[in-house]
Design a protein around this motif. Structure first.
Motif, short mmCIF file in Angstrom:
data_model
loop_
_atom_site.label_atom_id
_atom_site.label_comp_id
_atom_site.label_asym_id
_atom_site.label_seq_id
_atom_site.Cartn_x
_atom_site.Cartn_y
_atom_site.Cartn_z
N GLU A 59 0.84 -1.19 0.00
CA GLU A 59 0.00 0.00 0.00
C GLU A 59 0.88 1.25 0.00
O GLU A 59 1.89 1.32 0.70
CB GLU A 59 -0.91 -0.01 1.24
CG GLU A 59 -1.86 -1.19 1.27
CD GLU A 59 -2.75 -1.16 2.50
OE1 GLU A 59 -3.18 -0.06 2.89
OE2 GLU A 59 -3.01 -2.24 3.06
N LYS A 60 0.49 2.23 -0.79
CA LYS A 60 1.27 3.45 -0.91
C LYS A 60 1.15 4.30 0.35
O LYS A 60 0.15 4.26 1.07
CB LYS A 60 0.80 4.25 -2.13
CG LYS A 60 1.08 3.57 -3.46
CD LYS A 60 0.65 4.45 -4.63
CE LYS A 60 0.95 3.78 -5.96
NZ LYS A 60 0.53 4.63 -7.11
N ILE A 61 2.19 5.07 0.60
CA ILE A 61 2.18 6.01 1.71
C ILE A 61 1.47 7.27 1.25
O ILE A 61 1.95 7.98 0.36
CB ILE A 61 3.61 6.32 2.17
CG1 ILE A 61 4.32 5.04 2.64
CG2 ILE A 61 3.61 7.35 3.29
CD1 ILE A 61 5.77 5.25 3.02
N ASP A 62 0.32 7.56 1.83
CA ASP A 62 -0.49 8.68 1.37
C ASP A 62 -0.61 9.79 2.39
O ASP A 62 -1.52 10.62 2.31
CB ASP A 62 -1.89 8.19 0.97
CG ASP A 62 -2.56 7.41 2.09
OD1 ASP A 62 -1.95 7.29 3.18
OD2 ASP A 62 -3.68 6.91 1.88
N GLY A 63 0.28 9.82 3.37
CA GLY A 63 0.23 10.87 4.37
C GLY A 63 1.35 10.71 5.37
O GLY A 63 2.16 9.77 5.29
N PRO A 64 1.43 11.63 6.34
CA PRO A 64 2.48 11.51 7.38
C PRO A 64 2.31 10.21 8.17
O PRO A 64 1.20 9.79 8.48
CB PRO A 64 2.25 12.74 8.25
CG PRO A 64 1.47 13.69 7.41
CD PRO A 64 0.63 12.85 6.51
N VAL A 191 12.65 10.98 13.44
CA VAL A 191 11.99 12.22 13.85
C VAL A 191 13.03 13.25 14.28
O VAL A 191 12.96 14.43 13.90
CB VAL A 191 10.99 11.93 14.99
CG1 VAL A 191 10.52 13.23 15.65
CG2 VAL A 191 9.79 11.16 14.47
N ALA A 192 14.01 12.80 15.08
CA ALA A 192 15.08 13.71 15.49
C ALA A 192 15.85 14.22 14.28
O ALA A 192 16.24 15.40 14.23
CB ALA A 192 16.02 12.99 16.47
N ALA A 193 16.07 13.35 13.30
CA ALA A 193 16.80 13.77 12.09
C ALA A 193 16.00 14.82 11.32
O ALA A 193 16.57 15.83 10.86
CB ALA A 193 17.07 12.55 11.22
N ASP A 272 5.26 12.97 13.86
CA ASP A 272 5.78 13.57 15.08
C ASP A 272 6.91 14.56 14.82
O ASP A 272 7.40 15.17 15.78
CB ASP A 272 6.26 12.48 16.03
CG ASP A 272 5.13 11.63 16.57
OD1 ASP A 272 4.44 12.08 17.49
OD2 ASP A 272 4.91 10.52 16.04
N SER A 273 7.35 14.71 13.58
CA SER A 273 8.42 15.67 13.29
C SER A 273 7.98 17.10 13.50
O SER A 273 8.80 17.98 13.77
CB SER A 273 8.92 15.47 11.86
OG SER A 273 9.45 14.18 11.68
N SER A 274 6.68 17.34 13.37
CA SER A 274 6.17 18.71 13.50
C SER A 274 5.73 19.03 14.92
O SER A 274 5.19 20.11 15.16
CB SER A 274 4.99 18.91 12.54
OG SER A 274 3.96 17.97 12.80
N THR A 275 5.93 18.11 15.84
CA THR A 275 5.51 18.31 17.22
C THR A 275 6.74 18.56 18.08
O THR A 275 7.70 17.79 18.04
CB THR A 275 4.74 17.09 17.75
OG1 THR A 275 3.65 16.82 16.86
CG2 THR A 275 4.21 17.33 19.14
N ASP A 451 16.93 15.49 21.20
CA ASP A 451 16.03 14.65 20.42
C ASP A 451 16.54 13.22 20.31
O ASP A 451 15.75 12.26 20.35
CB ASP A 451 15.84 15.25 19.03
CG ASP A 451 15.06 16.56 19.07
OD1 ASP A 451 14.37 16.81 20.07
OD2 ASP A 451 15.15 17.34 18.09
N MET A 452 17.85 13.04 20.15
CA MET A 452 18.42 11.70 20.11
C MET A 452 18.29 11.01 21.46
O MET A 452 18.07 9.79 21.54
CB MET A 452 19.88 11.77 19.68
CG MET A 452 20.07 12.00 18.19
SD MET A 452 19.35 10.65 17.21
CE MET A 452 19.84 11.14 15.55
N ALA A 453 18.43 11.79 22.54
CA ALA A 453 18.23 11.21 23.86
C ALA A 453 16.78 10.75 24.04
O ALA A 453 16.52 9.72 24.67
CB ALA A 453 18.60 12.23 24.94
N TYR A 454 15.84 11.51 23.47
CA TYR A 454 14.44 11.08 23.54
C TYR A 454 14.23 9.82 22.71
O TYR A 454 13.46 8.92 23.10
CB TYR A 454 13.52 12.19 23.05
CG TYR A 454 12.06 11.86 23.23
CD1 TYR A 454 11.45 11.97 24.48
CD2 TYR A 454 11.28 11.43 22.16
CE1 TYR A 454 10.12 11.65 24.65
CE2 TYR A 454 9.95 11.12 22.32
CZ TYR A 454 9.37 11.23 23.57
OH TYR A 454 8.04 10.91 23.75
#
Length: 538
Positions: A59-64, A191-193, A272-275, A451-454
């Motif tokens: 299945e294609k990725i169609d969102g975050p 996410v950290a990246a 979660d990258s935008s949070t 972020d890496m520690a998280y």
């Protein structure tokens, strides 16, 4: 006269034997097998077939992607997990074969026989001959046979194969735990990246610009050469560190893509990258409760329990093999021989056989089986101790990761305040560009370390669940679609977070929790993190 005929027949046979032997030798030589490597065309075809199947029917990725979505994709499309699924299917197929082998043997035979002369026999004085069968005969029969001893042994073997199927199923559970834990860690590292890469390029451009200006100052001989070279060295070291970290960040997304079995160059976004703020988990179960759950749930211990049952049945098989074997058989027969009075007949038989050598072999077989049983028991104890140690180590690593994250979070907050102060002083021309760049780089790296520690904290959090062997999927998933799997994973994770895992669980908190007195406990950090509840009680 009879002797002369026999000698002539013998000569004809010897004359025909040599050509037949030569012809047989040539045929056997022509059937010799030699290694045949794949041709270039076959190899190309194999590669194309593998590439077409590698990412097919996905299945294609169609969102975050959320964490639940990433785990669902990993469980459905990860090749290691799919391999274990196929191994489990093969094992269940072997169990079906073992069950079918318990049925009686039903054999249907037919054949045609002929000879060049009649089957004649002399009378006792050899004065006359008689014929008892036709030169060409066709025979057919259908027989049923059942051996009681073979059935008993086969029944035990079928039970052993059923336990082997359960062992394979437990190995698949192991792979599921590993895939889920690796995906959790890779997701939060990605996410950290994502969060860091947005700020890396402007800082890198500013460092390269300052490096170019410093190099121009050195080339033109302006100012103090030693100070300019020292500043240039600091910039080069900073640039190298930033480039190294940037490559590591890119690799984090590749790792997550491989776990989800999508091409490493695929574009996808993470929810979660935008949070900026994420809940901080803590463990609500005691060490004793975790150890008990691990001893109940870990697939290695369950597998060893099944292996113990297999070894115990080996001991019973060694006893059964000493018993005489009773064989029942019955059949219907037909022949075209015209000399037979009855061309069709039924027959039956009851045979008793006893392999006396099994009595001699029995003590050695039973001793071996008993030794294997004791070995399995000792191995189970060793695994239990290893599981207990893994649970405690997972707890320690989680607590250490929690402390590391809190420290990294405080450092990041301090570095952010320093950058704000540096920018204000830079606007007032009270500090130089070099000091501002250093502060900006340190703030960027401290944010990345936080972020890496998280991400390490989330990986340690998942390792706790992996160490106690709990399953991330409910037992009643409706279908294998990604949405259904993701919903099931989210349900289980929410239950764990709400403390609903066997009336004991792991809780992930939001911004506010209550202390033992019922008062709200809050954290003053911008990331809205809270202290571990057990530590708060202390």
């Amino acid at each position: 006269m009879f002797n002369n005929s026999a000698r002539l027949s013998g000569l004809r046979l010897r004359k025909g034997f040599v050509p037949a032997a030569v012809l047989g030798t040539l045929l056997l030589a022509g059937c010799a097998v030699t290694p045949e490597p794949l041709t270039q065309a076959e190899n190309d075809s194999r590669v194309q077939a593998d590439l077409s199947r590698l990412f097919a029917n996905q299945e294609k990725i169609d969102g975050p992607l959320s964490l639940d979505d990433a785990i669902a994709r990993a469980l459905k499309y990860n090749l290691d997990h799919r391999l274990k699924l196929m191994e489990e299917a093969v094992s269940m197929g072997q169990l079906d074969v073992a069950n079918v082998n318990l049925l009686p043997d039903v054999v249907a035979k037919t054949g045609w026989a002929t000879r060049n002369n009649r089957d004649s026999t002399f009378n006792e004085q050899q004065t006359s001959t008689s014929v008892s069968s036709d030169r060409s005969i066709r025979k057919s029969d259908l027989s049923v046979s059942w051996n009681v001893l073979d059935f008993a042994i086969g029944y035990m073997r079928a039970h052993q194969q059923a336990d082997m199927a359960l062992i394979v199923s437990e190995r698949r559970r192991q792979v599921i735990h590993s895939v889920v834990n690796e995906t959790r860690g890779a997701y939060w590292r990605a996410v950290a990246a994502d969060r860091a890469l947005k700020d890396f390029d402007p800082v890198l451009d500013r460092v390269r610009g300052a490096l170019g200006r410093s190099q121009k100052q050195v080339d033109e001989g302006l100012g103090g050469q030693l100070d300019a070279l020292s500043y240039q060295e600091d910039l080069l070291v900073t640039l190298r560190e930033l480039e190294t970290r940037r490559r590591q960040l890119v690799e984090a997304r590749t790792e997550l893509a491989v776990l989800m079995n999508i091409h490493p160059d695929s574009e996808f976004t993470l929810l979660d990258s935008s949070t900026d703020s994420h809940p901080l988990p803590f463990i609500a179960m005691t060490s004793d409760q975790l150890e008990l759950e691990a001893l109940h749930n870990r697939s290695e211990l369950r597998s060893e329990a099944y292996q113990l049952r297999i070894n115990q049945r080996d001991s019973k098989i060694a006893l059964i093999q000493m018993v005489p074997g009773l064989n029942f058989s019955a059949g219907i027969n037909h022949t075209t021989d015209s000399y037979k009075v009855n061309s069709r007949w039924y027959d039956g038989a009851l045979n008793l056989s006893w392999n006396l050598m099994q009595i001699v072999k029995a003590p050695a077989n039973m001793k071996l089986a008993d030794t294997q049983i004791e070995l399995s028991k000792v191995r189970s104890l060793a695994l239990s101790m290893a599981v207990i140690s893994q649970v405690n180590i997972a707890q320690l690593r989680f607590n250490h990761a929690l402390d590391d994250f809190k420290l990294a979070d405080r450092i990041s907050n301090v570095q952010g305040r320093i950058v704000n102060s540096m920018q204000a002083q830079r606007s007032a021309n009270t500090v130089g560009e070099s000091d501002e760049i250093r502060a900006q780089v340190r703030s960027l790296l401290s944010g990345l370390q936080r972020d890496m520690a998280y991400a390490d904290l989330q990986a340690a959090y998942g390792q706790v669940f992996s160490s106690i062997g709990v399953d991330p999927l409910p037992g009643d998933v409706a279908d294998d679609s990604l949405d259904t799997i993701a919903d099931g994973i989210q349900t289980v994770m929410t239950q764990w977070q709400n403390g609903q895992f066997d009336a004991r669980g792991v809780v992930a908190t939001d911004d506010v929790v209550t202390d033992p007195d019922g008062k709200a406990v809050t954290d003053g950090h911008d990331t809205a993190m809270i202290e571990n509840h057990a530590q708060a009680q202390q």
